[in-house]
Scaffold this motif. Structure first.
Motif, PDB file in Angstrom:
ATOM      1  N   LEU B 167       0.925  -1.099   0.123  1.00  0.00           N
ATOM      2  CA  LEU B 167      -0.047   0.065  -0.044  1.00  0.00           C
ATOM      3  C   LEU B 167       0.892   1.315   0.076  1.00  0.00           C
ATOM      4  CD1 LEU B 167      -2.727  -0.782   2.445  1.00  0.00           C
ATOM      5  CD2 LEU B 167      -2.876  -1.002   0.226  1.00  0.00           C
ATOM      6  N   GLN B 172       3.783   5.739  -3.033  1.00  0.00           N
ATOM      7  CA  GLN B 172       4.852   6.084  -3.366  1.00  0.00           C
ATOM      8  C   GLN B 172       4.713   6.329  -4.990  1.00  0.00           C
ATOM      9  OE1 GLN B 172       8.358   4.990  -1.979  1.00  0.00           O
ATOM     10  NE2 GLN B 172       7.590   4.905   0.059  1.00  0.00           N
ATOM     11  N   SER B 173       4.270   5.390  -5.551  1.00  0.00           N
ATOM     12  CA  SER B 173       4.394   5.217  -7.274  1.00  0.00           C
ATOM     13  C   SER B 173       3.423   6.364  -7.734  1.00  0.00           C
ATOM     14  CB  SER B 173       3.924   3.835  -7.651  1.00  0.00           C
ATOM     15  OG  SER B 173       2.925   3.803  -7.533  1.00  0.00           O
ATOM     16  N   LEU B 174       2.367   6.579  -6.696  1.00  0.00           N
ATOM     17  CA  LEU B 174       1.467   7.755  -7.092  1.00  0.00           C
ATOM     18  C   LEU B 174       1.978   9.354  -6.781  1.00  0.00           C
ATOM     19  CD1 LEU B 174      -1.795   5.952  -6.080  1.00  0.00           C
ATOM     20  CD2 LEU B 174      -1.249   6.603  -8.167  1.00  0.00           C
ATOM     21  N   GLY B 175       3.216   9.315  -6.342  1.00  0.00           N
ATOM     22  CA  GLY B 175       3.908  10.630  -6.163  1.00  0.00           C
ATOM     23  C   GLY B 175       3.965  11.041  -4.499  1.00  0.00           C
ATOM     24  N   ALA B 176       3.606  10.084  -3.725  1.00  0.00           N
ATOM     25  CA  ALA B 176       3.891  10.428  -2.443  1.00  0.00           C
ATOM     26  C   ALA B 176       5.212  10.194  -1.700  1.00  0.00           C
ATOM     27  CB  ALA B 176       2.839   9.824  -1.609  1.00  0.00           C
ATOM     28  N   ALA B 177       5.653  11.211  -1.255  1.00  0.00           N
ATOM     29  CA  ALA B 177       7.011  10.962  -0.662  1.00  0.00           C
ATOM     30  C   ALA B 177       6.925  10.118   0.439  1.00  0.00           C
ATOM     31  CB  ALA B 177       7.620  12.365  -0.223  1.00  0.00           C
ATOM     32  N   ARG B 180       5.072  10.952   3.442  1.00  0.00           N
ATOM     33  CA  ARG B 180       3.536  11.309   2.993  1.00  0.00           C
ATOM     34  C   ARG B 180       2.836   9.910   2.833  1.00  0.00           C
ATOM     35  NH1 ARG B 180       2.659  15.656  -1.447  1.00  0.00           N
ATOM     36  NH2 ARG B 180       0.730  16.294  -0.299  1.00  0.00           N
ATOM     37  N   VAL B 185      -1.311   6.829   4.295  1.00  0.00           N
ATOM     38  CA  VAL B 185      -1.824   5.370   3.962  1.00  0.00           C
ATOM     39  C   VAL B 185      -1.529   4.447   5.050  1.00  0.00           C
ATOM     40  CG1 VAL B 185      -1.565   3.328   2.696  1.00  0.00           C
ATOM     41  CG2 VAL B 185      -1.563   5.617   1.733  1.00  0.00           C
TER      42      VAL B 185
ATOM     43  N   ALA C  72      11.130   6.717  -5.802  1.00  0.00           N
ATOM     44  CA  ALA C  72      10.253   6.158  -6.630  1.00  0.00           C
ATOM     45  C   ALA C  72       8.963   7.237  -6.876  1.00  0.00           C
ATOM     46  CB  ALA C  72       9.514   5.030  -5.747  1.00  0.00           C
ATOM     47  N   HIS C  73       8.815   8.190  -5.950  1.00  0.00           N
ATOM     48  CA  HIS C  73       7.576   9.076  -5.742  1.00  0.00           C
ATOM     49  C   HIS C  73       7.696  10.121  -6.973  1.00  0.00           C
ATOM     50  CE1 HIS C  73      10.162  11.103  -2.808  1.00  0.00           C
ATOM     51  NE2 HIS C  73       9.505  12.165  -3.293  1.00  0.00           N
ATOM     52  N   VAL C  77       5.774   6.861 -12.701  1.00  0.00           N
ATOM     53  CA  VAL C  77       5.126   5.684 -13.127  1.00  0.00           C
ATOM     54  C   VAL C  77       3.939   5.342 -12.708  1.00  0.00           C
ATOM     55  CG1 VAL C  77       7.547   4.919 -13.491  1.00  0.00           C
ATOM     56  CG2 VAL C  77       6.262   4.329 -11.458  1.00  0.00           C
ATOM     57  N   LEU C  79       1.476   2.112 -11.288  1.00  0.00           N
ATOM     58  CA  LEU C  79       1.983   0.729 -11.003  1.00  0.00           C
ATOM     59  C   LEU C  79       0.544   0.076 -10.528  1.00  0.00           C
ATOM     60  CD1 LEU C  79       4.418  -1.011 -10.380  1.00  0.00           C
ATOM     61  CD2 LEU C  79       4.631  -0.063  -8.010  1.00  0.00           C
ATOM     62  N   PHE C  81      -0.808  -3.547  -8.794  1.00  0.00           N
ATOM     63  CA  PHE C  81      -0.007  -4.609  -8.199  1.00  0.00           C
ATOM     64  C   PHE C  81      -1.096  -5.828  -8.338  1.00  0.00           C
ATOM     65  CE2 PHE C  81       1.794  -1.302  -5.791  1.00  0.00           C
ATOM     66  CZ  PHE C  81       3.060  -1.987  -5.504  1.00  0.00           C
ATOM     67  N   LEU C  86      -5.308  -1.577  -3.042  1.00  0.00           N
ATOM     68  CA  LEU C  86      -6.139  -0.370  -2.844  1.00  0.00           C
ATOM     69  C   LEU C  86      -6.137   0.014  -1.659  1.00  0.00           C
ATOM     70  CD1 LEU C  86      -9.220  -1.395  -5.175  1.00  0.00           C
ATOM     71  CD2 LEU C  86      -7.187  -0.032  -5.683  1.00  0.00           C
ATOM     72  N   PHE C  87      -6.187   1.241  -1.442  1.00  0.00           N
ATOM     73  CA  PHE C  87      -6.282   1.960   0.063  1.00  0.00           C
ATOM     74  C   PHE C  87      -7.580   1.724   0.802  1.00  0.00           C
ATOM     75  CE2 PHE C  87      -3.751   5.036  -2.524  1.00  0.00           C
ATOM     76  CZ  PHE C  87      -2.652   4.359  -2.103  1.00  0.00           C
ATOM     77  N   PHE C  98      -6.209  10.024  -5.096  1.00  0.00           N
ATOM     78  CA  PHE C  98      -4.692  10.059  -4.430  1.00  0.00           C
ATOM     79  C   PHE C  98      -3.503  10.589  -5.207  1.00  0.00           C
ATOM     80  CE2 PHE C  98      -0.974   8.515  -2.098  1.00  0.00           C
ATOM     81  CZ  PHE C  98      -1.384   8.459  -0.794  1.00  0.00           C
ATOM     82  N   GLY C  99      -3.247   9.989  -6.109  1.00  0.00           N
ATOM     83  CA  GLY C  99      -2.085  10.527  -6.836  1.00  0.00           C
ATOM     84  C   GLY C  99      -2.122  11.984  -7.268  1.00  0.00           C
ATOM     85  N   ARG C 101      -3.821  14.260  -5.510  1.00  0.00           N
ATOM     86  CA  ARG C 101      -3.816  14.949  -4.496  1.00  0.00           C
ATOM     87  C   ARG C 101      -2.454  15.426  -4.082  1.00  0.00           C
ATOM     88  NH1 ARG C 101      -8.756  12.881  -1.926  1.00  0.00           N
ATOM     89  NH2 ARG C 101     -10.420  14.112  -2.892  1.00  0.00           N
ATOM     90  N   MET C 102      -1.607  14.261  -4.301  1.00  0.00           N
ATOM     91  CA  MET C 102      -0.223  14.185  -3.726  1.00  0.00           C
ATOM     92  C   MET C 102       0.594  15.322  -4.561  1.00  0.00           C
ATOM     93  SD  MET C 102       0.252  12.512  -1.162  1.00  0.00           S
ATOM     94  CE  MET C 102      -1.302  12.355  -0.628  1.00  0.00           C
ATOM     95  N   ARG C 103      -0.057  15.412  -5.773  1.00  0.00           N
ATOM     96  CA  ARG C 103       0.761  16.545  -6.809  1.00  0.00           C
ATOM     97  C   ARG C 103      -0.066  17.603  -6.819  1.00  0.00           C
ATOM     98  NH1 ARG C 103       1.024  11.347  -8.918  1.00  0.00           N
ATOM     99  NH2 ARG C 103       2.755  11.101 -10.612  1.00  0.00           N
ATOM    100  N   ARG C 146      -6.505   4.318 -10.910  1.00  0.00           N
ATOM    101  CA  ARG C 146      -5.586   4.936  -9.829  1.00  0.00           C
ATOM    102  C   ARG C 146      -4.313   5.223 -10.752  1.00  0.00           C
ATOM    103  NH1 ARG C 146      -4.275   2.313  -4.234  1.00  0.00           N
ATOM    104  NH2 ARG C 146      -2.904   1.235  -5.732  1.00  0.00           N
ATOM    105  N   ALA C 147      -3.610   4.435 -11.387  1.00  0.00           N
ATOM    106  CA  ALA C 147      -2.635   4.354 -11.824  1.00  0.00           C
ATOM    107  C   ALA C 147      -2.293   5.125 -12.988  1.00  0.00           C
ATOM    108  CB  ALA C 147      -1.932   2.877 -12.330  1.00  0.00           C
ATOM    109  N   THR C 150      -2.631   9.941 -13.079  1.00  0.00           N
ATOM    110  CA  THR C 150      -1.731  10.711 -13.031  1.00  0.00           C
ATOM    111  C   THR C 150      -1.064  11.159 -14.409  1.00  0.00           C
ATOM    112  OG1 THR C 150      -0.362   9.109 -12.354  1.00  0.00           O
ATOM    113  CG2 THR C 150      -1.394  10.591 -10.494  1.00  0.00           C
TER     114      THR C 150
END
Ligand SMILES: Nc1ncnc2c1ncn2[C@@H]1O[C@H](COP(=O)(O)OP(=O)(O)OP(=O)(O)O)[C@@H](O)[C@H]1O
Ligand SMILES: [Mg+2]
Lengths: 290, 270, 362
Positions: B167, B172-177, B180, B185, C72-73, C77, C79, C81, C86-87, C98-99, C101-103, C146-147, C150
């Motif tokens: 998770l 992280q792959s979605l851009g969260a450091a 974060r 999560v 990675a962040h 990319v 991803l 699995f 999923l959260f 999610f992605g 928001r992080m951006r 979700r992947a 972004t």
């Protein structure tokens, strides 16, 4: 669930251990240093508040010499054993019932078992006074039925202490036993039954041995926790039950004899260590790690 | 029906009834206490003949009880977040650190749990005595955190162990450091463990007797005040303060658990 | 510029070499599959690209930039699995958002893009459901949405269909292909299912023991495998020792057995079962025909796999389509025909049409 190759961290970096620094520093001040001071004090001989010798075994000799401490230790161990055994006898059926029941019911049972842990020791003791005491629920009912005029002695003795302590520590047996019961594949028991074993035999030859890790863990935990019993015996045992912790408490609070109190405390530590060692030996027989 | 079957049924029935009796035994005293705390009688006996808030009013106007209550709440209010934070950090460190040495560190961290509290209390008493910290909130807080921390590490550690680290990688792959990802999560997902740790820390602190007893002379906490008053009289004020304590802990537990359920959309019960 | 470029990447775990000197690239909009048996290093390679593992040697480029040291962040990319990951505490909409928001994308923009993406994967009506309230297939589509929301440089999928039952898996494959085409996003899929690889990919990289054995279009890999491993991993194949004289190719014997030494060049070749023709036992015997006995028949519904033990000792599998009058029976005699052009010598170009070029992917 997790697959090993995705899970394993890339490098065995020790960096996360930096997060242990706060806990470790706390323990230095509240755990390590105090224990060192305790051991040092246990060898100190003082008369009238003045240190006579910084290395003497007098305090330890007094532990064995005066029968009071030794008797208290034996009584504590006896109580611990009685309590741990009762927890097992009553806790095992509860764990079995929890295993057999479905989700919601299981959650409810779990709440029941843990609920005494959510209430403070002294509050629980007061509650038990209301149930077991001279004017408590049971005695009032007993008199009401006209069965006897003599009140039942349900507390201010070992029985009261055992009842009071089993009440809380039951959870410490139910939880590990339940966990190891859940780890048993029901197919193992079913196949034993299909081979013609009665339910009683299935229990004795399959279920019980397989749940042994939980039994040993729970029994040990309760036993060890009981070695330090203080409050419940004071409140529910009155002056009739004396544990080693009560003796130590008395040495500190009323006699200010730190040397002897410390030596006795070190003895208690050794006993706890011995118990843990014993339990490990038993555990290894059933293939329990550590 | 055969005789053997009868016996089998009887055995199931015995197990069931032992369980029911045991469960009644577990809950009964607390219920009786709660009822008794509302007595309006001037002596302690069950069942009360009259009911009222008389004794609650008494303890809430009595300086000694109020003082103890305030101190207990203050200490617990500091101990709980501190324990939670330290416990989270330690459990996380164990979970993410190298497997070698993990076992040893874990054993050291939970050692205060198996150490009899009399021994720990006595050991701490000598240090606290020499550093003139008797009767201070600091001393109480440090002592309480020490004994609450093992429970926090165990419960949080258990929920970290079942936490699926993918998770976090997904985040992280979605851009969260990394931090974060942990915040958005990991923390919400291990919430049940954090709630359990909070409840246990609060109760451990609020309930602690023997160590505080050693470390205090005049400035007492609620359990010690109850204990002291037990030794001279057994009046219903004890039932009232105990009832108050009980309601406080149950209220806190209920609040945290319900909060957890709302936050997770009632997932716990499904 | 390629979307992803892997150059001489090696990954060691202690002594163990999980990925050995791998190089390949993914062109923009291309769908590349890493295909190989369990434990061959596919996931490891994917995690190196995603940034969760650091290569021991070699260079990884995403969108032209070297990313070896990029966390990675920051790699942009997408991803997916196998377990979807999923959260569990967020509803579908928030999972997908999610992605963004992080951006730090603006709220309205987020709502719009999430809505579009959910429509694309046909989950517009499930926006407020929790993952635990969705079926496996729906969860999978949320993971995909979700992947993708972004707009990543490359989409990475690790065995995304293996947790689903066959029917749903097939549906979702088609859907993945549709979405991938529609967004023309560069994609790397990891799988051990050859049909999946053949069906979806522009190119397939077959991996074995940490190495890439062969990269090429599905057709090329299937028809002209470079090694026995590739031949056997992709579809059914008969492996035989052959002897060649002029343009004629004949079976000489089994690969493991001794075989009869024959004049002419000999070697090892594969024959796909669908290229083996079955005739009645009394058919005219020619150079490319062999007599044999049916050993075993597997019924597949649309066809039967017939295993014939040739009189020369070799076992050959053939496919007999259902619907013809003739039904092969075990133990009965047959004649089979394998045209010379159907043999493919391993490690060399096909005997016929040696000059044919690899049809390059778009
Ligand atoms: N963190 C690690 N530490 C040590 N060995 C590892 C690690 N990760 C993977 N490996 C090893 O590397 C090899 C390749 O693993 P990888 O997960 O890449 O295989 P895979 O091709 O994805 O297999 P599967 O199809 O089973 O998922 C395996 O032998 C595995 O045991
Ligand atoms: Mg894998």
């Amino acid at each position: 669930m997790k697959d090993g190759t995705l899970e394993s961290p890339e490098i065995d970096s020790k960096r996360p251990w930096l997060l242990l620094v706060p806990s470790a520093s706390l323990y230095v001040f509240t755990f390590a240093v105090p224990l060192i001071v305790l051991v040092a004090a246990s060898f100190e001989k003082t008369t009238g508040g003045v240190t006579v010798s910084s290395f003497s075994t007098d305090n330890y000799q007094s532990f064995f010499a005066d029968g009071v401490a030794l008797r208290a230790v034996l009584h504590t161990l006896y109580l611990s054993f009685a309590i741990a055994t009762c927890c097992l006898l009553f806790g095992y059926p509860v764990a079995m019932t929890m295993r057999r029941s479905g989700g919601r019911m299981r959650l409810l049972l779990l709440f029941f078992v843990v609920s005494p842990l959510l209430t403070s020791v002294i509050v629980r003791n007061v509650a038990w006074i209301l149930v077991l005491g001279r004017e408590g629920l049971i005695n009032v009912a007993w008199r009401g039925l006209g069965l006897t005029t003599e009140p039942l002695r349900l507390m201010y003795n070992d029985l009261g202490v055992v009842i009071g302590v089993v009440h809380v520590y039951l959870a410490f047996v139910v939880l590990p036993v339940f966990a190891s019961l859940m780890a048993i594949d029901p197919a193992v028991e079913e196949s034993a039954a299909s081979l013609g074993a009665t339910r009683v035999r299935v229990f004795w030859h399959v279920t019980l041995p397989l749940s042994m890790p939980g039994v040993i863990a729970g029994f040990t935990l309760v036993f060890v926790l009981c070695v330090g019993l203080y409050l419940t015996p004071v409140v529910m045992g009155g002056n009739f039950v004396v544990t080693i912790s009560m003796i130590i408490g008395d040495l500190v609070r009323t006699q200010f004899d730190m040397g002897r109190a410390s030596a006795f405390a070190v003895m208690v530590l050794l006993i706890v260590a011995g118990l843990l060692w014993l339990s490990r030996q038993f555990g290894q027989r059933y293939g329990v790690g550590t | 029906m055969t005789g053997a079957q009868n016996r089998e049924d009887a055995r199931g029935w015995v197990t069931g009834s032992v369980a029911v009796v045991t469960l009644a035994f577990l809950l009964l005293p607390q219920i009786i206490l709660l009822v008794e705390s509302f007595t309006a009688d001037s002596y302690l006996a069950f069942p009360p003949t009259r009911y009222g808030l008389r004794w609650y009013a008494f303890i809430l106007s009595d300086d000694d009880w109020l003082d103890a209550l305030r101190r207990s709440l203050l200490v617990a209010a500091i101990v709980t977040p501190v324990t939670l934070l330290l416990g989270l950090m330690a459990a996380y460190a164990l979970d993410r650190g190298p497997p070698r040495g993990r076992r040893t560190i874990f054993t050291l961290l939970i050692a205060p749990m198996i150490l009899p509290h009399v021994v720990l209390g006595l050991a701490q008493f000598q240090v606290v005595f020499w550093s003139h910290m008797q009767d201070t909130v600091t001393a109480y807080v440090l002592a309480h955190v020490t004994i609450a921390l093992p429970y926090a590490i165990i419960t949080i550690g258990a929920s970290l162990q079942v936490f699926d680290r993918r998770l976090e990688e997904a985040a992280q792959s979605l851009g969260a450091a990394p931090w974060r990802a942990a915040f958005h999560v990991m923390l919400p997902v291990i919430r049940p463990g954090l709630v359990a740790a909070t409840i246990f820390s609060f109760i451990t602190s609020f309930d602690e007797f023997i160590i505080t007893y050693f470390l205090s002379t005049r400035r007492v906490t609620v359990p010690i005040q109850i204990f002291n008053s037990l030794s001279f009289q057994l009046d219903p004020s004890i039932a009232a303060i105990s009832g108050l304590t009980l309601m406080l802990t149950i209220g806190l537990t209920g609040f945290l658990m319900a909060g957890g359920q709302i936050a997770s959309g009632g997932r716990i019960l499904r | 510029m390629s979307a992803v470029n892997i150059e001489n990447v090696t990954k060691r775990f202690g002594q163990m070499v999980a990925v050995a000197d791998v190089s390949f690239e993914v062109k923009p909009g291309e769908f590349v599959t890493l295909l190989g048996p369990s434990g061959c290093g596919k996931t490891t390679l994917l995690r190196i690209i995603a940034g969760f593992l650091r290569p021991s040697e070699g260079t990884v480029r995403i969108g032209g930039a070297v990313v070896n040291d990029m966390p990675a962040h920051l790699r942009n990319v997408g991803l997916v699995f196998q377990s979807y990951a999923l959260f569990p505490h967020l509803v579908v909409r928030d999972n997908v958002a999610f992605g963004l928001r992080m951006r730090g994308v603006r709220r309205r923009e987020i709502d719009r893009r999430v809505g579009e993406m959910l429509d694309l994967v046909q989950l517009g009506d499930r926006a407020l459901y929790l993952p635990s309230q969705l079926s496996g297939g729906q969860q999978q589509r949320v993971a995909l949405a979700r992947a993708l929301v972004t707009q990543p440089t490359v989409l990475l999928l690790d065995e995304p269909f293996s947790a689903l039952d066959r029917k749903i898996g097939e549906l979702l494959r088609a859907e993945l292909k549709r979405v991938q085409r529609r967004l023309s996003i560069s994609t790397i899929l990891v799988t051990h299912a050859q049909d999946e690889a053949l069906m979806l990919s522009d190119r397939v990289a077959v991996m074995n023991l940490g190495r890439i054995e062969q990269v090429g279009t599905p057709e090329r890999l299937y028809e002209r495998p470079r090694s026995r491993f590739v031949a056997e991993f992709l579809g059914r194949s008969n492996l035989v020792r052959i002897v060649q004289s002029g343009r004629d190719v004949r079976i000489a014997g089994p690969v493991e057995g001794e075989g009869v030494p024959m004049p002419g060049t000999s070697g090892i070749a594969i024959v796909r079962p669908e290229n083996v023709r079955l005739y009645p036992p009394d058919s005219e015997l020619r150079a490319d025909r062999y007599g044999g006995t049916i050993e075993d028949v597997q019924y597949l519904g649309h066809a039967r796999i017939v295993r014939v033990r040739l009189d020369a000792g070799v076992a050959i599998e053939a496919i007999a389509l259902s619907g013809s009058d003739w039904k092969p029976d075990a133990a009965s005699r047959v004649t089979i025909e394998i045209p010379s052009g159907s043999f493919h010598v391993i490690g060399e170009p096909t005997l016929s049409g040696a000059s044919e070029l690899d049809p390059s992917p778009r």
